[in-house]
Motif scaffolding. Structure first.
Motif, short mmCIF file in Angstrom:
data_model
loop_
_atom_site.label_atom_id
_atom_site.label_comp_id
_atom_site.label_asym_id
_atom_site.label_seq_id
_atom_site.Cartn_x
_atom_site.Cartn_y
_atom_site.Cartn_z
N ASP A 1 0.83 -1.21 0.00
CA ASP A 1 0.00 0.00 0.00
C ASP A 1 0.86 1.25 0.00
N ASP A 2 1.91 1.21 0.82
CA ASP A 2 2.80 2.38 0.94
C ASP A 2 3.54 2.64 -0.38
N LYS A 3 3.90 1.56 -1.08
CA LYS A 3 4.56 1.72 -2.38
C LYS A 3 3.60 2.32 -3.40
N GLU A 4 2.35 1.83 -3.40
CA GLU A 4 1.34 2.35 -4.32
C GLU A 4 1.03 3.82 -4.05
N LEU A 5 1.13 4.20 -2.79
CA LEU A 5 0.85 5.59 -2.42
C LEU A 5 1.81 6.56 -3.12
N LYS A 6 3.03 6.09 -3.38
CA LYS A 6 4.00 6.95 -4.06
C LYS A 6 3.53 7.36 -5.45
N GLU A 7 2.69 6.52 -6.06
CA GLU A 7 2.16 6.82 -7.39
C GLU A 7 0.82 7.57 -7.33
N TYR A 8 0.33 7.79 -6.13
CA TYR A 8 -0.98 8.44 -5.97
C TYR A 8 -0.96 9.87 -6.52
N GLN A 9 -1.90 10.18 -7.38
CA GLN A 9 -2.04 11.53 -7.95
C GLN A 9 -3.36 12.18 -7.55
N GLY A 10 -4.28 11.39 -7.00
CA GLY A 10 -5.60 11.91 -6.69
C GLY A 10 -6.42 12.07 -7.95
N LEU A 11 -7.49 12.83 -7.85
CA LEU A 11 -8.35 13.06 -9.00
C LEU A 11 -7.93 14.27 -9.82
N TYR A 12 -7.28 15.23 -9.15
CA TYR A 12 -6.94 16.49 -9.81
C TYR A 12 -5.45 16.81 -9.79
N GLY A 13 -4.70 16.14 -8.91
CA GLY A 13 -3.28 16.46 -8.78
C GLY A 13 -3.05 17.86 -8.23
N ASP A 14 -4.03 18.38 -7.51
CA ASP A 14 -3.94 19.73 -6.95
C ASP A 14 -3.35 19.69 -5.54
N PRO A 15 -3.20 20.85 -4.86
CA PRO A 15 -2.62 20.86 -3.50
C PRO A 15 -3.36 19.96 -2.52
N TRP A 16 -4.68 19.81 -2.69
CA TRP A 16 -5.44 18.94 -1.79
C TRP A 16 -4.93 17.51 -1.88
N ASP A 17 -4.80 17.00 -3.10
CA ASP A 17 -4.34 15.62 -3.31
C ASP A 17 -2.92 15.43 -2.80
N LYS A 18 -2.06 16.42 -3.03
CA LYS A 18 -0.66 16.32 -2.61
C LYS A 18 -0.54 16.29 -1.09
N LYS A 19 -1.33 17.12 -0.40
CA LYS A 19 -1.28 17.15 1.06
C LYS A 19 -1.84 15.85 1.67
N LEU A 20 -2.87 15.30 1.05
CA LEU A 20 -3.41 14.03 1.54
C LEU A 20 -2.35 12.94 1.46
N LYS A 21 -1.62 12.91 0.37
CA LYS A 21 -0.57 11.92 0.18
C LYS A 21 0.48 12.03 1.29
N GLU A 22 0.85 13.27 1.62
CA GLU A 22 1.83 13.50 2.69
C GLU A 22 1.25 13.09 4.05
N ALA A 23 -0.03 13.36 4.25
CA ALA A 23 -0.66 13.14 5.55
C ALA A 23 -0.70 11.67 5.95
N VAL A 24 -0.81 10.75 4.98
CA VAL A 24 -1.02 9.34 5.30
C VAL A 24 0.20 8.45 5.03
N LYS A 25 1.28 9.03 4.52
CA LYS A 25 2.43 8.18 4.19
C LYS A 25 3.07 7.61 5.46
N GLY A 26 3.74 6.47 5.30
CA GLY A 26 4.43 5.84 6.42
C GLY A 26 3.50 5.22 7.44
N ALA A 27 2.33 4.76 7.01
CA ALA A 27 1.31 4.26 7.94
C ALA A 27 1.26 2.74 8.02
N VAL A 28 2.31 2.05 7.59
CA VAL A 28 2.30 0.58 7.57
C VAL A 28 1.95 0.04 8.96
#
Length: 601
Positions: free
Chosen positions: A536-563
């Motif tokens: 899951d954590d590896k797949e998160l690195k490829e996460y772009q969200g729906l728009y690739g906007d600041p919202w999606d980028k911050k969400l990616k940062e917020a949940v990383k490293g949650a193994v």
């Protein structure tokens, strides 16, 4: 006429000799400086008074915890043989049975959980106040002729659930001098069913946040990872239950405030249809919101505990104490049914794409349900952007946030809420201009900002209420068209790193998956089904969200490293079908547990 008079006055002043004009200017400057100094002095005095109130509140809280610790110590000295570990390991249903039959005493259970709650709150700061009346209520329990379904069970309650003689703060200092005059209906029913409220739990300031911190009692952290938030606004409940300090707790839910902490902390939480349980005596930061209704609901370690709780609450006492509720006792036949279900499912609502682990949980659960004989049907929730921006935000912030802003003006704003509060303070005209400018690049953010302008007029508020009603009907029509019994969908998670609920510009947008069912007023619950994996954590690195906007980028940062952290799914039914929703939750919990056991062997 007024403009002409003002113009004449200015001309007369300009016609004066220069020395006289200088004197007038000096007077104006002195008055202006005096007014500014007076304003600053009043503001300083107000802040000083608030800080004094905060220190007094913290002192009272600490003294209460010391009183709690002393009571536990005295009980242990008088009863040295209590097996606290075995008591804490018992599921709610088994604990309730042992209390009823007398093989465990209510005292041993209460003081065991008091001790554990103290240990947990020392680590994560989840208890707001101790309720010393629980010791007196313990003696009253023994006098009851009939033992209720929750006889002797110590329960925790969220900050704003009224208990006579105690505070309901919503995280605001302005509420620190307002003691509740009577118990809420929920507390009254709990007591009649034999339960014993023993602590209040912490909340974020205003309750309108999925973090859990305020300027009075500080930040609550997640017991599974102290660098992460437990979620909110029922975050204190989530943290205490996940830490083992409470076996049954009560939160409230206007946009996901039960379901988000349950997801973040790996417990079960249930939001009934608004109106199935009583909100009487449960205070909100903005009372009088009618278009999007909040509701109280239970939180616990497993679904069976939620079921037992709903059985206990949906009783004659509830309907007598609050006659505005429909007299609908718990429907055992619906809950006990084993008829295969027709389940609609989706892994994204099209508004906000959740992390890979949350979507994987939906598909894994879907597969388990299919193998168990249930029918799974793809379902696309209609017009979610419209439901969130035009219905939820305009329903909750109908006044453009002016009521909430006024409350924050009289308080010290918690750091995690400063961005949100500053947004509310922006004049509506500026909000509209900014929304129009950024719309081509950030359409979601533009819609979000525009929605925060509110509705402006009573007629507009009526229109929002009518639109919500129409949306509920159209959603239900789609549901019926697909011949669904229930829906399986994702919930926000895993737990955010501390600070990110404030940093993420999508403070509310990220919780579209829960807010949707508050707009609809459908019962919904959360069940943990798995944990975050390395994949899951590896797949998160490829996460772009729906728009690739600041919202999606911050969400990616917020949940990383949650193994290793919990991952949950959300279960939904039509209004007033709480028993069916709980049955579906229980089915998922059972299948997920078997799946994990099978994988382990």
């Amino acid at each position: 006429m007024m403009l002409q008079s003002a113009s004449t006055t200015i001309h007369k002043w300009l016609a004066q000799p220069w020395p006289q004009m200088k004197m007038d200017l000096r007077i104006v400057l002195v008055l202006a400086c005096g007014s500014s100094a007076g304003f600053l002095a009043l503001r300083w005095m107000r802040k000083k008074r608030i800080r004094k109130q905060i220190l007094e509140a913290r002192s009272k809280r600490n003294n209460g915890l010391k009183e709690m610790e002393k009571a536990v110590s005295e009980f242990k000295q008088q009863n040295p043989g209590i097996q606290t570990t075995s008591i804490l390991s018992l599921p709610l249903a088994e604990l309730a049975e042992k209390l009823k039959e007398g093989s465990l005493s209510p005292e041993s259970v209460l003081y065991t959980y008091m001790e554990k709650a103290l240990t947990v709150t020392q680590k994560v700061n989840c208890v707001r106040h101790f309720i010393p009346e629980c010791e007196q209520h313990l003696q009253e329990l023994k006098k009851q002729k009939q033992k209720g379904l929750l006889y002797g069970i110590p329960v925790s309650i969220k900050d704003h659930i009224a208990y006579k003689g105690h505070l309901s703060t919503c995280g605001f200092t302005q509420s620190l001098s307002e003691l509740q005059e009577e118990d809420s209906v929920l507390v009254k029913v709990l007591k009649r069913q034999g339960a014993n409220p023993f602590v209040f739990t912490n909340v974020p300031q205003s309750l309108l946040s999925y973090d859990c911190g305020n300027s009075i009692f500080g930040q609550t952290v997640n017991p599974l990872d102290h660098k992460r938030t437990p979620g909110g606004s029922s975050g204190g409940e989530g943290a205490l239950i996940a830490g083992g300090g409470s076996i049954l707790g009560f939160g409230s839910d206007l946009g996901g405030s039960i379901r988000l902490p349950s997801s973040f902390c790996g417990i079960c939480g249930f939001k009934p249809t608004a109106g199935r349980l009583s909100n009487s005596g449960i205070r909100g930061p903005i009372d009088g919101i009618l278009s999007v209704m909040g509701t109280v609901g239970p939180m616990a370690r497993n679904v069976d505990s939620l079921v037992l709780c709903m059985r206990a609450l949906l009783c004659a006492d509830l309907f007598q104490l609050d006659p505005t509720l429909p007299p609908m006792p718990f429907n055992e036949e619906v809950f006990s049914s084993s008829t295969p279900l027709r389940v609609g499912f989706f892994d994204t609502d099209g508004y906000f794409l959740l992390p890979p682990c949350m979507r994987r949980a939906v598909h894994t659960t879907k597969k388990l349900l299919q193998e168990a004989g249930h029918t799974l049907v793809p379902f696309t929730p209609p017009s979610v952007h419209y439901a969130i921006d035009e219905l939820f935000f305009k329903g909750v912030f109908a006044d453009g946030g002016s009521t909430l802003s006024a409350m924050f003006e009289r308080d010290i704003v918690d750091p995690s809420l400063k961005f949100q509060v500053n947004c509310l303070r922006i004049p509506n005209l500026v909000k509209k201009v900014v929304a129009k400018i950024i719309k081509p690049w950030f359409p979601r953010l533009a819609s979000h900002i525009y929605a925060l302008c509110g509705v402006g007029f009573i007629t507009s508020l009526t229109a929002v209420a009518l639109h919500i009603q129409a949306y509920r009907q159209s959603f239900a029509a789609e549901w019926k068209k697909c011949k669904l019994d229930v829906i399986l969908c994702p919930v926000l998670g895993p737990a955010f790193t501390l600070g990110y609920p404030a940093k993420v510009l999508s403070k509310f947008a990220a919780i579209s998956s829960t807010m949707l069912f508050n707009v609809l007023n459908f019962p919904a619950g959360v069940v943990p089904v798995t944990t975050v994996t390395e994949e899951d954590d590896k797949e998160l690195k490829e996460y772009q969200g729906l728009y690739g906007d600041p919202w999606d980028k911050k969400l990616k940062e917020a949940v990383k490293g949650a193994v290793g952290l919990p991952v949950a799914v959300q279960c939904v039914a039509l209004p007033w079908q709480e028993e069916l929703c709980l049955r579906f939750m229980k089915e998922i919990e059972t299948l997920s547990c078997k799946g994990r056991q099978k994988k382990a062997t």
